[in-house]
Design a protein around this motif. Structure first.
Motif, short mmCIF file in Angstrom:
data_model
loop_
_atom_site.label_atom_id
_atom_site.label_comp_id
_atom_site.label_asym_id
_atom_site.label_seq_id
_atom_site.Cartn_x
_atom_site.Cartn_y
_atom_site.Cartn_z
N LEU A 283 -3.36 7.01 4.15
CA LEU A 283 -3.82 8.22 4.83
C LEU A 283 -5.27 8.54 4.47
CD1 LEU A 283 -0.85 10.76 4.79
CD2 LEU A 283 -1.67 9.30 6.65
N ARG A 284 -5.63 8.30 3.19
CA ARG A 284 -6.99 8.62 2.74
C ARG A 284 -8.01 7.61 3.23
NH1 ARG A 284 -4.67 9.64 -2.17
NH2 ARG A 284 -5.42 7.67 -3.01
N LYS A 285 -7.63 6.31 3.13
CA LYS A 285 -8.65 5.27 3.34
C LYS A 285 -8.35 4.30 4.47
CE LYS A 285 -8.45 3.98 -1.02
NZ LYS A 285 -8.76 3.32 -2.30
N LYS B 17 -8.42 4.56 7.91
CA LYS B 17 -8.82 4.84 9.29
C LYS B 17 -9.34 3.63 10.05
CE LYS B 17 -9.54 9.74 8.61
NZ LYS B 17 -9.10 9.66 7.19
N SER C 271 0.10 7.39 0.81
CA SER C 271 -0.98 8.36 0.52
C SER C 271 -2.35 7.67 0.52
CB SER C 271 -0.71 9.04 -0.82
OG SER C 271 -0.53 8.07 -1.83
N GLN C 272 -2.42 6.45 -0.02
CA GLN C 272 -3.67 5.68 0.00
C GLN C 272 -4.11 5.41 1.44
OE1 GLN C 272 -2.43 2.08 -1.92
NE2 GLN C 272 -3.22 2.68 -3.95
N TRP D 245 -3.59 2.27 12.12
CA TRP D 245 -4.15 3.58 12.49
C TRP D 245 -4.60 3.58 13.94
CZ3 TRP D 245 -5.03 7.62 8.73
CH2 TRP D 245 -5.61 8.77 9.28
N ASP E 250 0.84 -1.21 0.00
CA ASP E 250 0.00 0.00 0.00
C ASP E 250 0.87 1.26 0.00
OD1 ASP E 250 -2.29 -1.47 0.04
OD2 ASP E 250 -2.70 -1.22 2.19
#
Lengths: 363, 363
Positions: B85-87, B89, B82-83, B94, B79
């Motif tokens: 961080l966006r998706k 959570k 940036s991916q 996380w 992964d």
């Protein structure tokens, strides 16, 4: 006795700098004797203070194949390259390189100051047409069948852009063919990860340039490799800038030396382990030989119109002998003409690519 | 049973990511059990799919000191940060960092994707005031009495300017005090030569900045060091940019693994050497333990408002146990508050220096 160095169709003549190493001229002559013992076809031009060298050469029984060339000056390890260029014309190092420039010897060998040797070599031998930065290539103990990989640059320069890295790939592939006898070397570009999105921008451009030229230059490009791949069998040639390569080389040597010392301690720990050491002596000597930095001593300057082998400053007779054997192998194979031909051909290919290749250059 | 993780004055709570390592949650729980066995004061918040983790924790006998926090998502090694961080959570990684941000745990431990862990940590924990680039510090087997040196950055970022290198020196010195228990660590700046005229321009500026701040920050600055010094006893903390540090780290690991394998071969070579191996078993095990990368597993993210220990992706129970023990030691010492205080003090000193220090910055 007439010096035989410059003559004879079946003799390879090497130009050797007697001075500048930590262990002095005696170690250099001892290394020459060791190497000459197994290579009857080698002759030497030896540079340094004649009065000091003559008795060493006579005692070593090398006088029939060695021409001594008197050079009183010595380049110290602490001399700055710029000083040596200005005031070093009387040094053994200068004289050593000069013999290659004049065509009297095929390859120069020195264990002196790397920066000064590179500076003199670059000024006197000039770069091969199409090469921006010369590089130093080293041999690295590896899992490959031949036992070694090639890595460059390990310290000729402290930076390299994408075009330099491409030239390193071409020169490194040629060296692997001549020095390791590989038909089709596998070349990798050193990075911090093997994923294509990682690493510095110039590495991504270099990746594409090398990938494009590999099929036509008769080597395989395996893409990005990591530090752990340097001693692996995934790759034969590791391409990197001179700062990173120098740190990696010295880190590898330092790690190997640490483990060797710890191993020695382990065997001295108890009477049982001391007995074990005696029983395992042959096996351990074989291992020692395999990972001993002295056995792979000899960085080669690539990209110049003449081959120069840089031996480690602290090399002893074993190390200097390894450097001389390497010089002999490269001289025999006509290595430098091959590098020049390969770089010229690659530059012609890139020129044919035209604007296509400029896309990479502009990224 | 009531989870005890967040409570109790005499317990250190660690936040552990169960997922994302090559060997899965079972290896992580086994590593927790191994570490907990020797540290009665440790408790865990464990992040991952609860249905998978519950039976593992019960079987390991850790249910009285572990709170399981359900997180169904897993960050894969492939992964992109940036991916994630966006998706990301809903991922265990996380959630693991979040528990430190919320003050429920002192230190986070994960063996997942380094780039994603650094990205989440930077976004959620934020940088310490005055730190531009966080760094990853690793422990390196060395000749020092304690057996280890600290090196940073080994891969948080691929570049570092003079100010970053100064901050790495400060943070590395703090880490050596907390992690290695040294009163006055010796810090060196990695370069291609120890002479002051060598190396990249930013290294010369960093050299002067670090030299100026060292006496007031209670560490000794030994100047430039080379790759061969990384495992030496000349220095305790080696400062470098993340590209060079990452290559050096992996080169050292690769070299150690190669030698270990060759040593194994040497001992299997003949019946005599096999007998020797049996006799030397204890000594060799001691050596093995000393140079085993698993024993020093655990890179620490420095420069964030919260401590994160990154375990090797391929870590087994032994490796994960080493990472958890390190996390415990750092949590106990109040390490992160000390780093923040040191950076703040150093920045205040530099501000006092005024234009004097800008001379360095402009060179």
């Amino acid at each position: 006795m007439t010096p035989t160095a410059g003559s004879g169709p079946d003799r390879v003549v090497l130009s050797v700098d007697a001075m500048g190493g930590d262990k002095g001229a005696a170690a250099v002559v001892a290394g020459m004797a060791k190497a000459a013992d197994k290579n009857r076809g080698v002759a030497f031009i030896l540079h340094g203070p004649a009065s000091e060298l003559r008795p060493l050469i006579d005692r070593a029984g090398l006088s029939d194949r060695t021409e001594i060339r008197d050079a009183p000056g010595i380049v110290a390890m602490t001399d700055k390259p710029s000083q040596v260029l200005r005031k070093g014309k009387d040094t053994s190092m200068w004289s050593c390189v000069e013999a290659v420039r004049a065509g009297e010897a095929s390859v120069a060998v020195s264990c002196g100051n790397t920066g000064a040797l590179m500076a003199i070599s670059t000024i006197r031998l000039r770069r091969i047409e199409g090469v921006n930065r010369p590089a130093i290539a080293c041999l690295w103990p590896s899992r490959n069948a031949g036992g070694f990989n090639v890595m460059l640059d390990v310290g000729a320069d402290i930076r390299a852009d994408q075009d330099d890295l491409l030239q390193y790939a071409l020169m490194g592939a040629s060296y692997a063919k001549a020095g390791l006898g590989l038909d089709r070397p596998r070349v990798g570009l050193l990075n911090v990860g093997t994923e294509e999105h990682k690493g510095r921008a110039e590495l991504k451009v270099a990746h594409d340039l090398i990938a494009r030229i590999a099929p036509r230059a008769n080597f395989d490009f395996v893409g990005f490799v990591e530090g752990g791949d340097i001693p692996s069998d995934r790759v034969d040639v590791i391409v990197t800038d001179g700062f990173t390569g120098n740190v990696a080389l010295k880190t590898g040597e330092g790690t190997a030396t640490l483990i060797r010392d710890l191993l020695g301690q382990a065997f001295r720990y108890s009477s049982l382990s001391r007995l074990a050491a005696v029983l395992a002596l042959t096996s351990l000597r074989r291992l020692q030989k395999r990972i001993d930095p002295r056995q792979v001593n000899g960085g080669v300057f690539l990209g110049l119109s003449g081959t120069v082998v840089k031996s480690h400053g602290s090399a002893d007779a074993t190390g200097i002998s390894a450097a001389i054997k390497l010089a002999f192998r490269l001289a025999e194979s006509g290595f430098n003409d091959r590098v020049a031909a390969r770089v010229a051909a690659a530059n012609a290919m890139r020129a044919e690519d035209g604007s296509d290749n400029r896309i990479g250059g502009a990224a």
